[in-house]
Design a protein around this motif. Sequence first.
Motif, mmCIF file in Angstrom:
data_model
loop_
_atom_site.group_PDB
_atom_site.id
_atom_site.type_symbol
_atom_site.label_atom_id
_atom_site.label_comp_id
_atom_site.label_asym_id
_atom_site.label_seq_id
_atom_site.Cartn_x
_atom_site.Cartn_y
_atom_site.Cartn_z
ATOM 1 N N UNK A 28 15.954 -7.780 29.085
ATOM 2 C CA UNK A 28 15.214 -6.527 28.907
ATOM 3 C C UNK A 28 14.417 -6.566 27.616
ATOM 4 N N UNK A 80 11.484 -9.131 27.833
ATOM 5 C CA UNK A 80 10.375 -8.720 28.681
ATOM 6 C C UNK A 80 9.650 -7.511 28.101
ATOM 7 N N UNK A 81 10.426 -6.547 27.637
ATOM 8 C CA UNK A 81 9.815 -5.297 27.195
ATOM 9 C C UNK A 81 9.176 -5.436 25.815
ATOM 10 N N UNK A 123 7.669 -13.480 30.594
ATOM 11 C CA UNK A 123 7.816 -13.477 32.052
ATOM 12 C C UNK A 123 9.303 -13.366 32.336
ATOM 13 N N UNK A 124 9.655 -12.824 33.485
ATOM 14 C CA UNK A 124 11.087 -12.604 33.650
ATOM 15 C C UNK A 124 11.784 -13.596 34.570
ATOM 16 N N UNK A 146 16.361 2.820 31.421
ATOM 17 C CA UNK A 146 16.632 1.843 32.480
ATOM 18 C C UNK A 146 16.218 0.416 32.157
ATOM 19 N N UNK A 147 15.157 0.268 31.345
ATOM 20 C CA UNK A 147 14.679 -1.097 31.108
ATOM 21 C C UNK A 147 15.632 -1.901 30.244
ATOM 22 N N UNK A 194 17.654 -2.370 34.820
ATOM 23 C CA UNK A 194 16.647 -3.140 35.538
ATOM 24 C C UNK A 194 16.800 -4.640 35.379
#
Lengths: 85, 579
Positions: free
Chosen positions: B176, B179-180, B185-186, B255-256, B260
């Motif tokens: 998280x 990515x955030x 890239x995930x 959520x992130x 997620x």
Amino acid sequence: MLDHVKKLIAYYEEVLSMPHRQEIARELRNEDDLFLLMLYSEMIGIPNPVYYYTLELYPHMIEKFHDWHLRMGMEKSPLSGIRCC
Amino acid sequence: MNAIALAAIGLFIFVLGYRFYSKFVAEKIYRLDPNYVTPAHRYKDGVDFVPTNKFVLWGHHFTSVAGAAPILGPAIAVYWGWLPAVLWVVFGTVFAAGVHDFGTLVVSVRNKGQSMGTLANKLVGQRAKILFLFIILILVLMVNAVFAWVIANLFITFPSSVLPVFIQIPLAVWIGHAVYKRNAKMLVPSLVALAVMYLVAVLAAEYQILQIDLVRYMGGEDGAGIFGLGAISSAFFIWIVVLMIYVYIASTLPVWKLLQPRDFINSHQLVVGLGILYLGLLFTNPSITAPITNPDANDVSWFPLLFITIACGAISGFHGLVSSGTSSKQLNKETDARFVGYAGAVGEGVLALISIIAVITLFPNADAFKESYNSFAAASGGGLGNFVLGASQLANGLGIPAEVASTIVSIIVVSFAATTLDTSVRLMRYIISELGTEYKVPALEKTHVATTIAVVSSAALVLIPEGPNGFGSGGYLLWPLFGTSNQLLAGINLLLISIWLKRLGRNYLITLIPMVFLMFMTLYAMISQVFTQWAWWNEQSSTLLFVFGALILGFALWICLTAISTLMSKNQTPLDPNE
């Protein structure tokens, strides 16, 4: 063959990132909304000591401002000075 | 019969269903229009409303609806023999789930991407919406309580799965963050996370020191435990408390941060799991040892309970929440709805089918099956464990050692159950807040107040002392209601679609027939359970089940009557599909 694999990986990546992208966009939008609210706090009655300067930003963010007031449920621009629509 | 043949027949019918039936429904009933401007385009905002490629959207839709339920239901329902379960999964998916998921998607697309709850308000009235919320509330309460037990039970039965599951949490937080905050890239990070988890699983299966086995720590099954509860009950207690603390944190964090990225890891697990199971099936070529029908299963009748026990996997009201909640807002073209909605339901059916096959090929012969499934209660309690063992037997065919295979399968199941658990706690929080708004109790709208109510009520239900499967299984007291309320939700969704179709002047039998079937089974099951089983004048009476059952039954009848009178009403203004 390699192209197909690359396509497959790209597809997989996109499926994975879809809900995440949405969440990031939402967080960003909330931050933007807060920023706009601070810039144009006058219209909800909070005095803004630097309104003269914040108004200078207006030509740069007119499109964003328009999207924002639509999202906030106001069909027309709430600021008489800013006529975006 | 050979299991590969059974899987092939099931898959073939799914393909026929998609190829012909869904085409017919799309063209003649829902009349999809490739030129219709979908909400994703009309209200495009880069956040909720984003036009998305249909394959990507299908992937997202499928991973959102597939959880532990399509595994749990079928693994229990084979109690009545494999044929009834397979028939209901296959035909239920083709004729009920397909039109339901597809229909909720289309109705929502034609109504600005609104959710079924809001549409109930619009098509039937305000009261229907609030009843809808109450049914969902009871539904998620049950899910919380049962899934907490399911996870605790798997942790106790397969102690090697504990460490890998817990390692997933920091890994998810790391993804998280990457990515955030760093725009990474995930795919690569989540594959790395999965690899780490499975590596830990292999090690934990091999070395006892890595297995967090609370029962062993407390001196084995006969150990004393804490608060005089005995070792196993104490282990349940500790795991459930840990899980409740975890869901509180997970459902209040953005959520992130955790949810997620965990879902990403889990969607890989879905692909890995389905891949392992179907490949394992091809390689091991097992024969089905469970009986076609089980004449000894007479303590609980298959009619109507089979149709309630397998909810997700045949038809599920929860799918309507996903279809009309997020998928409808991202549909690029209206014609894509057929692929996303119908094929999404088919994906779930494929999962349910392999779940059945894993269980019915597990036992060496029919007698061993009957011994394990000697009563409905035994089937409910042991179904999931049987799935894990059956699935690891299939995985064993691919050369994965049995111990490692069962650890990995239990990790997959725990991960699915945990995702369902924290999503449903979050959902419960939203509903409590919405009811707070509706009834003007502003305190309920606060995140921590609503979450506390959600977690404490779930924990209280779990820890009711006399659960049917021992301490900590209080959720199973209400579990008989899960299937019915879920089917009820699906029935109401089908009813709403029928009302919508009728007001457009189209043939609505395609949704009305599965609706009548489903409502009949559900109401029949509920009425017989509430009045001939749980009410205080019977031997097996249960006040808790009676009260909740009667409540849901009351709500259901109320909604049905309101909706049917709307459906029958002659002076309805016809709808304009392009409005």
